[in-house]
Design an enzyme around this catalytic site. Structure first.
Site, PDB file in Angstrom:
ATOM      1  N   CYS A 123       6.736 -51.248  32.276  1.00 53.07           N
ATOM      2  CA  CYS A 123       8.045 -51.102  32.001  1.00 53.07           C
ATOM      3  C   CYS A 123       9.018 -51.767  32.623  1.00 53.07           C
ATOM      4  O   CYS A 123      10.283 -51.724  32.270  1.00 53.07           O
ATOM      5  CB  CYS A 123       8.508 -49.558  31.718  1.00 53.07           C
ATOM      6  SG  CYS A 123       8.662 -48.678  33.094  1.00 53.07           S
ATOM      7  N   HIS A 152      19.244 -23.021   7.026  1.00 50.04           N
ATOM      8  CA  HIS A 152      19.082 -23.138   5.611  1.00 50.04           C
ATOM      9  C   HIS A 152      19.752 -24.601   5.045  1.00 50.04           C
ATOM     10  O   HIS A 152      19.334 -25.314   4.450  1.00 50.04           O
ATOM     11  CB  HIS A 152      19.811 -22.158   4.662  1.00 50.04           C
ATOM     12  CG  HIS A 152      19.827 -22.328   3.360  1.00 50.04           C
ATOM     13  ND1 HIS A 152      20.999 -22.898   2.509  1.00 50.04           N
ATOM     14  CD2 HIS A 152      18.835 -22.228   2.155  1.00 50.04           C
ATOM     15  CE1 HIS A 152      20.757 -23.065   1.217  1.00 50.04           C
ATOM     16  NE2 HIS A 152      19.407 -22.598   0.984  1.00 50.04           N
TER      17      HIS A 152
END
Length: 800
Positions: free
Chosen positions: A738, A416
């Protein structure tokens, strides 16, 4: 009681926004726009909350559902929750709808067909819960929608399926966590004319990236809107100034695929014609037409709005298909001024970390701590204080709205406190107890602290220099700042990244994602301990939690752009430097070619450590919801290794699919020679040009005696790369690079583009330059083809 209160069906023209209790947020909003505004909304009707409750009562389902829900012992047990929710959904779908209710729905569908002048028209059926789409609730998106539905009987069936979707695992769990009884929620189904979208998207009447309410933001893709939600297609992005109604920013991204309706009512993915892939999905006049609707809708509702639209393929007409209050910036507490004075200011270098936790809602704030154990005491909480507690619930919202920041002992990314804090843009750290120190045990009421919720850290005192760094930069009065623009490119430009702390800083670069995230950085900077040592000590969760924390920072900062995480690729000498590593690591004379990468993952001595890495990936994707995270396997020597590793991943719940890609480093000659065999186990390759060059040329770049011979531009390397690209593309696999070469040598980037590479991934400082270089080289290729000049460098023909 009015006839509306007893009706099973209500038409949009008879609905208004105050009818949320009758038909839910979505249906009432569609009714409001239809009845009270000059906004084009596909016409239709809504089943009512009364109809849903009548269905549940008449079929005797209420008692059965209550009994099943009460039987759930642990809502955190996903298997138990799933089994129960599936039982409930099956009961609802299998029940016989009362005849009078079914007749009312079928009659409304026939009447809609008459209004449309069609027989058995296609309709969209969108669920609308009475607790969703409200400024203080987060139920939006919990229930289902169905598109391309045809025929009265099928409409009734789909309405019933909408009813059952009130009990998806996610919606049921969320209501439980929010302490929201299911009886208080009812479901309406909005049945409306189907728009056959040739383009669709979302728009906000506030710039959700920075809260600038002088702007309207519109995102659009070709075809149906599902792919924008799934993140499968990167949308075109338009920013419009509300005052001048001018387009002040546009970003047109290549869109290779679209989701389209097919004749039988289903959908299929298809390729966008090549000539349209890099063209805007909307004309400028359409963008401004939508912006006008956004302004009108915001003005009418009196708050920031989140809207969906569709462009009809037959009429070329724009339709607004949904509008709801925007739930983040609408409720942001814009006055988060600290109540602290300067007596507690500390220098950044002297700042002491007192608590660590999970960064649930990013941001930086300073204030006076107020520890509250019981919600009955929240009326004592003052604006600008830092709320410290065990965990929050809906009862705590009044205090949360006043908080400068929130820190809790318990909870995760879906608790929450996390959900509400993100909606209200309040810095929040949860789960401090899982980091071995509970916030309520360390922090005392009256303490002055600085909460760095971006990194999950609470500092003692007011670290003013940190707060100043976080303040948004503004241009001087009268100063005109020119926007930096980059031409769209067919070849993607990705970014290499190691330090997660830099992800937010570099997220504004024009990169198409992270092509290489190095996991090793997380081990040396955050964890420091050997994974097998942590398993032996009884703390394997430390690996999962800390890896997930670092990975999620990058995935969250870059979302929705993809992030490719290279799984661990330490050599034995590097692992040995981690605490406890000496016990588990061999002494290898040449560990560059030793026990590293894939060979560790399936080894009985290491497999349990590898599964912890996979656990972190699952946590980031499933618990944190960051589905833009993909993985890459390094140093795969044989095809059998690729199969063994991907089998282990699948066994741990990480299965390749449309939303989860598994890539492989191409850094060993066998990866090139056997690419046609490797293809079956992966989605693509990333070339590690450093290791590949060393192994092709037999040359150690770290050896001064032969380092001068190391050159990624060697013809052997170029031919290997070119062969890999051709072989990968035959099976629909992508190829990236990369290594360092594209950052250092623009001519090498040109070679890669000429060879058809899909992405180049470079260091952050080279992203902008590479983006411009790629655009230049692609334009050069198009010009050469148009003029017949062809390749300029004769040696380029040796690539073959």
């Amino acid at each position: 009681m009015s006839s509306r209160d007893t009706a099973n069906v209500l038409w949009f023209k008879d609905l208004h926004r105050e009818d949320v209790n009758l038909v839910g947020g979505k249906s009432s909003s569609l009714g409001e726009m239809t009845s009270s505004m000059k906004v084009p909304v596909p016409y239709g009707f809504a089943t009512t909350a009364r109809a849903y409750r009548y269905f549940m009562k008449a079929t005797g389902l209420n008692d059965k559902v209550n009994a099943l829900l009460k039987g759930i012992k642990d809502y955190e047990d996903s298997d138990e929750l799933h089994t129960t929710c599936e039982q409930i959904r099956n009961l609802i779908v299998g029940a016989t709808m009362p005849t009078d209710l079914a007749n009312d729905i079928q009659k409304a569908y026939v009447d809609l067909a008459d209004k449309m002048g069609q027989s058995n028209p296609f309709v969209a059926i969108r669920s609308s819960a009475t607790a969703e789409d409200l400024p203080n609730a987060s139920f939006a998106g919990q229930q289902e929608s169905y598109l391309n539905i045809k025929g009265a009987a099928d409409v009734v069936n789909r309405v019933q399926q909408c009813y059952s979707s009130l009990f998806t695992d996610r919606a049921t769990y969320y209501r439980h966590k929010q302490q929201f009884p299911y009886e208080k929620v009812a479901l309406s189904a909005a049945v409306q004319m189907m728009v056959f979208s040739k383009a669709s998207g979302i728009m906000f009447s506030v710039n959700v990236a920075n809260g600038d309410d002088t702007k309207i933001v519109i995102d659009g893709i070709r075809g149906l809107g599902e792919y924008i939600v799934l993140g499968k297609v990167t949308p075109n992005h338009f920013v419009i100034d509300k005052g001048s109604m001018q387009i002040v920013e546009r970003n047109i991204v290549k869109q290779p695929v679209e989701l389209m309706r097919v004749a039988n009512g289903g959908t299929k993915e298809q390729a966008v014609p090549a000539e349209l892939q890099e063209k805007p999905v909307l004309t400028d006049s359409q963008v401004l037409e939508l912006a006008g609707y956004a302004k009108e809708i915001e003005k009418h509702y009196g708050c920031y709005m989140d809207m969906e639209y569709a462009l009809d393929v037959n009429t070329n007409r724009l339709w607004i298909v949904q509008a709801r209050p925007e739930t983040v910036w609408s409720q942001r507490n814009k006055d988060k001024t600290s109540t602290t004075g300067d007596d507690n200011v500390v220098a950044e270098a002297d700042a002491k970390v007192v608590v660590r936790g999970l960064p649930a809602s990013p941001g930086l704030a300073s204030g006076v701590v107020h520890v509250i154990d019981n919600p009955k005491d929240i009326d004592q909480f003052k604006k600008g204080e830092v709320l410290v507690t065990l965990m929050t619930s809906p009862d705590w919202v009044p205090a949360m709205k006043k908080a400068a920041a929130i820190v809790t002992n318990n909870g995760g990314m879906t608790c929450h406190a996390a959900i509400v804090s993100r909606e209200m843009q309040i810095p929040c750290i949860v789960g401090t107890e899982s980091r071995h120190v509970a916030a309520t045990e360390v922090l005392k009421t009256g303490d002055v602290v600085t909460v760095d919720a971006k990194n999950g850290v609470v500092y003692q005192g007011k670290v003013e220099s940190l707060l100043k760094k976080s303040a948004p930069a503004t241009a001087a009065a009268g100063q005109v700042v020119a926007a930096e623009t980059f031409a769209p490119t067919a070849t993607g430009v990705m970014m290499n990244l190691g330090d997660p702390e830099l992800a937010e800083k570099y997220s504004t670069l024009p990169a198409d994602g992270i092509g290489l995230m190095r996991e090793e950085f997380l081990w040396t900077t955050y964890i420091h301990e050997h994974p097998l040592y942590l398993i032996e000590q009884g703390h394997p969760e430390k690996v999962v939690n800390m890896l997930a924390e670092g990975i999620s920072k990058v995935a969250r900062a870059m979302a929705p752009r993809p992030v490719v995480l290279r799984l661990s690729d330490f050599k034995s000498s590097e692992y040995r430097k981690l605490k406890g590593g000496e016990k588990y690591e061999p002494h290898e004379s040449a560990d560059l070619l030793g026990w590293r990468g894939a060979s560790r993952y399936y080894d009985p001595k290491y497999i349990n450590a590898f599964k912890l890495e996979l656990g972190a990936v699952k946590k980031v994707r499933n618990e944190y919801g960051l589905k833009n995270l993909n993985v890459m396997i390094p140093f795969v020597r044989t095809v059998a290794e690729a199969q063994r590793v991907t089998d282990i991943m699948a066994g741990e719940g990480l299965v390749r699919n449309a939303d989860f890609k598994v890539y492989m480093m191409a850094e060993i000659p066998s990866n090139i020679i056997l690419a046609d065999k490797f293809n079956q186990f992966i989605d693509g390759y990333s070339i590690g040009s450093n290791d590949l060059t060393m192994l092709l040329l037999g040359c150690d770049r770290n050896n001064d005696q032969v380092a001068s011979l190391f050159d990624e531009r060697n013809l052997a390397v170029k031919r290997a790369i070119r062969h890999l690209i051709k072989t990968a593309h035959k099976d629909g696999k992508t190829v990236s690079i990369c290594g360092q070469a594209p950052s250092e040598f623009p001519d090498f980037t040109n070679f890669l583009i000429q060879s058809g590479i899909d992405y180049v991934s470079v260091n952050p400082d080279m992203v902008k330059a590479t983006k411009r270089n790629v655009a230049h080289f692609e334009q050069r290729i198009m010009l050469d083809k148009a003029t017949g000049r062809g390749l300029q460098d004769p040696t380029d023909y040796d690539w073959e």
